[in-house]
Motif scaffolding. Structure first.
Motif, PDB file in Angstrom:
ATOM      1  N   SER A 120      64.686 -22.225 -20.146  1.00 41.81           N
ATOM      2  CA  SER A 120      63.639 -23.260 -19.864  1.00 41.81           C
ATOM      3  C   SER A 120      64.058 -24.548 -20.205  1.00 41.81           C
ATOM      4  O   SER A 120      64.714 -24.880 -21.060  1.00 41.81           O
ATOM      5  CB  SER A 120      62.218 -22.737 -19.927  1.00 41.81           C
ATOM      6  OG  SER A 120      62.183 -22.866 -21.457  1.00 41.81           O
ATOM      7  N   GLY A 139      64.396 -20.057 -16.134  1.00 42.55           N
ATOM      8  CA  GLY A 139      62.894 -19.840 -16.454  1.00 42.55           C
ATOM      9  C   GLY A 139      62.436 -21.185 -15.789  1.00 42.55           C
ATOM     10  O   GLY A 139      62.778 -21.308 -14.396  1.00 42.55           O
ATOM     11  N   THR A 140      61.563 -21.988 -16.403  1.00 38.28           N
ATOM     12  CA  THR A 140      60.862 -23.187 -15.807  1.00 38.28           C
ATOM     13  C   THR A 140      61.441 -24.574 -16.170  1.00 38.28           C
ATOM     14  O   THR A 140      61.874 -24.718 -17.332  1.00 38.28           O
ATOM     15  CB  THR A 140      59.250 -22.870 -16.071  1.00 38.28           C
ATOM     16  OG1 THR A 140      59.070 -22.993 -17.514  1.00 38.28           O
ATOM     17  CG2 THR A 140      58.776 -21.875 -15.618  1.00 38.28           C
TER      18      THR A 140
END
Length: 152
Positions: A120, A139-140
């Motif tokens: 992320s 991820g983000t």
């Protein structure tokens, strides 16, 4: 009028419209500076122009520029001719050549990562960033308000 030598490749070089039709011999101006038949131009300052009155190049101290208007230190005669060129916009640097801008040339609030893999990414507020090819984010990516993030 053509350039003598190699033509400039960058900058906002513009030939000013002829303003000699407004010369009366009884006023020093202000005269409107335009290009392309009437579009106002904002040269920025006297040093960014070449001004010629009846074939004589004027020293920047012989005129002042305010916005899109020029005022001369003495009244141009009704028989005087005019030619002017705006040499360029002081903020117009052209386009950098490919592969010449490095991360060290960027602002300290700008970060660049390449050939990386992340689970992320989270950016701090008011920063800018870029991912440059090949990258993997599983991820983000968190981009706060006021920040910019570019993936190339």
């Amino acid at each position: 009028m053509a350039y003598v030598g190699k033509a400039p490749l960058t900058g906002a070089y513009q030939i000013l419209d002829d303003i000699s039709g407004s010369f009366t011999g009884s006023t020093d101006g202000p005269f409107n500076l335009t290009v392309g038949g009437g579009s106002a131009v904002l040269p920025g300052n006297e040093q960014s122009c070449i001004i010629s009155i009846s074939g004589v190049i004027q020293d920047p101290g012989a005129y002042t520029i305010s916005g899109s208007q020029i005022t001369f230190s003495s009244n141009p005669a009704s028989t005087d001719t005019f030619f002017g060129t705006v040499l360029g916009n002081t903020f117009d640097i052209g386009t950098p050549t490919d592969s010449t801008v490095t991360a060290g040339s960027l602002s300290s609030t700008f970060f660049v990562k390449n050939s990386q893999t992340w689970s992320s990414i989270s950016m701090a507020g008011s920063t800018n960033g870029a991912l440059v090819g090949p990258v993997t984010v599983s991820g983000t990516i968190t981009i706060p308000s006021g920040s910019t993030f570019v993936i190339l």
